[in-house]
Design an enzyme around this catalytic site. Structure first.
Site, PDB file in Angstrom:
ATOM      1  N   TRP A 114       0.824  -1.226   0.000  1.00  0.00           N
ATOM      2  CA  TRP A 114       0.000   0.000   0.000  1.00  0.00           C
ATOM      3  C   TRP A 114       0.852   1.267   0.000  1.00  0.00           C
ATOM      4  CZ3 TRP A 114      -4.911  -0.719   3.628  1.00  0.00           C
ATOM      5  CH2 TRP A 114      -5.762  -1.666   3.031  1.00  0.00           C
ATOM      6  N   LYS A 115       2.163   1.120   0.195  1.00  0.00           N
ATOM      7  CA  LYS A 115       3.083   2.281   0.235  1.00  0.00           C
ATOM      8  C   LYS A 115       2.556   3.302   1.256  1.00  0.00           C
ATOM      9  CE  LYS A 115       4.516   1.106  -4.395  1.00  0.00           C
ATOM     10  NZ  LYS A 115       5.063   1.532  -5.677  1.00  0.00           N
TER      11      LYS A 115
ATOM     12  N   GLU B  28      11.877   2.356  -3.941  1.00  0.00           N
ATOM     13  CA  GLU B  28      11.566   3.694  -3.407  1.00  0.00           C
ATOM     14  C   GLU B  28      12.382   3.964  -2.142  1.00  0.00           C
ATOM     15  OE1 GLU B  28       7.330   3.136  -3.389  1.00  0.00           O
ATOM     16  OE2 GLU B  28       7.339   3.182  -5.576  1.00  0.00           O
TER      17      GLU B  28
ATOM     18  N   GLU C 161      11.244  -6.098  -9.369  1.00  0.00           N
ATOM     19  CA  GLU C 161      10.454  -4.923  -9.723  1.00  0.00           C
ATOM     20  C   GLU C 161      11.322  -3.958 -10.533  1.00  0.00           C
ATOM     21  OE1 GLU C 161       6.973  -4.401  -6.740  1.00  0.00           O
ATOM     22  OE2 GLU C 161       8.689  -3.297  -5.993  1.00  0.00           O
TER      23      GLU C 161
ATOM     24  N   GLY D  53       4.551   2.075 -11.091  1.00  0.00           N
ATOM     25  CA  GLY D  53       3.651   3.224 -11.130  1.00  0.00           C
ATOM     26  C   GLY D  53       3.588   3.937 -12.463  1.00  0.00           C
TER      27      GLY D  53
ATOM     28  N   GLY E 288      -0.280   0.215  -6.735  1.00  0.00           N
ATOM     29  CA  GLY E 288      -1.535   0.950  -6.920  1.00  0.00           C
ATOM     30  C   GLY E 288      -2.783   0.077  -6.945  1.00  0.00           C
TER      31      GLY E 288
HETATM   32  P1  13P Z   1       2.690  -0.401  -8.946  1.00  0.00           P
HETATM   33  O1  13P Z   1       1.910  -1.699  -8.963  1.00  0.00           O
HETATM   34  O2  13P Z   1       1.872   0.768  -8.473  1.00  0.00           O
HETATM   35  O3  13P Z   1       3.409  -0.176 -10.230  1.00  0.00           O
HETATM   36  O4  13P Z   1       3.821  -0.568  -7.801  1.00  0.00           O
HETATM   37  C1  13P Z   1       4.599  -1.709  -7.786  1.00  0.00           C
HETATM   38  C2  13P Z   1       5.369  -1.726  -6.529  1.00  0.00           C
HETATM   39  O5  13P Z   1       6.258  -0.919  -6.334  1.00  0.00           O
HETATM   40  C3  13P Z   1       5.025  -2.735  -5.518  1.00  0.00           C
HETATM   41  O6  13P Z   1       5.982  -2.809  -4.519  1.00  0.00           O
END
Ligand code: 13P
Length: 250
Positions: free
Chosen positions: A11-12, A99, A167, A173, A234
């Site tokens: 969920w960041k 990130e 990833e 994103g 997302g």
């Molecule tokens: P998204 O699915 O929003 O591209 O993000 C991937 C992610 O960084 C999951 O850790």
């Protein structure tokens, strides 16, 4: 070798207590064929870990943290330790997300120490790796990820303590994804690296794909050999999308 797929949501820095209604909807959808075929994990922000763990108790959906400090406790204002996450009900913790590597200058050595901390606390570490855009374009993606893996995974990894998440930074994103063939090539390379280092245990370790996974593209990406699930950003914030992705396994 059959590895049970793991469908994981990150969920960041999103989610207030009201957002836990989505988690309840995810729990409600985790039944039947889906429950028989795949594990579910949601990693909410640390403020919600305890409440999320309480809400999902007995329902099969597991809860994880998004980062941990390498130390168990001490003078580290604002940080959260693996022991604290475990105490709050987490079973997993993501370490080395791109990130965190970018925003907090986390090196492979730091990520490795965090994975060790996760194990010390009894959590499974999800170690993230992935090349940057210029590395992909320069034909250096495989080498870049190989190096990250070597530096970020501690000795003593086992299938119940380690999940690897591939990833690609440029796919996070952005709505962009590698081709299914590129995903398969990278996952095969990661599998080979794990095998070289951990022997037969490397065959049992799960390797997730993450980066713009959506219900529309999930099937193409996760049916690839050596793809054992997804790490979803997302699209994990909405139960409908998360369940739509997981449906690729039914
Ligand atoms: P998204 O699915 O929003 O591209 O993000 C991937 C992610 O960084 C999951 O850790």
């Amino acid at each position: 070798m059959t590895r049970r797929p793991l469908v994981a949501g990150n969920w960041k820095m999103n989610g207030l207590r009201a957002g836990l209604a989505e988690l309840e909807a995810i729990c409600a959808g985790y039944s039947g064929a889906l429950k028989a075929k795949a594990d579910f994990l949601i990693c909410p922000p640390s403020t919600l870990v305890a409440e999320a763990a309480a809400k999902t108790a007995g329902k099969g959906v597991m809860i994880g943290g998004q980062d941990c400090h390498a130390k168990a406790s001490g003078a580290h204002t604002g940080d959260v330790s693996a022991e604290m996450l475990k105490d709050a009900g987490a079973r997993f913790v993501i370490v080395g997300h791109s990130e965190r590597r970018a925003d907090h200058a986390e090196t492979d050595a730091i990520v490795r120490a965090k994975a060790d901390a996760a194990w010390r606390a009894g959590l499974t570490a999800i170690v993230c790796v992935g090349e940057r855009k210029e590395q992909r374009e320069g034909g250096k993606a495989l080498a870049a990820v190989r190096e990250q893996l070597a530096g970020s995974i501690p000795e003593g990894a086992s299938p119940d303590r380690l999940v690897v998440a591939y990833e690609p930074v440029w796919a996070i994103g952005t709505g962009l994804t590698p081709t299914p063939g590129d995903v398969a090539e990278m996952h095969a390379s990661i599998r080979a690296g794990l095998g070289k280092r951990f022997g037969a245990k490397g065959e049992e370790m799960r390797i997730l794909y993450g980066g713009s996974v959506k219900p529309q593209n999930a099937r193409d990406l996760i049916i690839q050999p050596d793809v054992d699930g997804a790490l979803i950003g997302g699209a994990s914030l909405k139960a409908k999308d998360f369940l739509g992705i997981a449906a690729a396994y039914t």
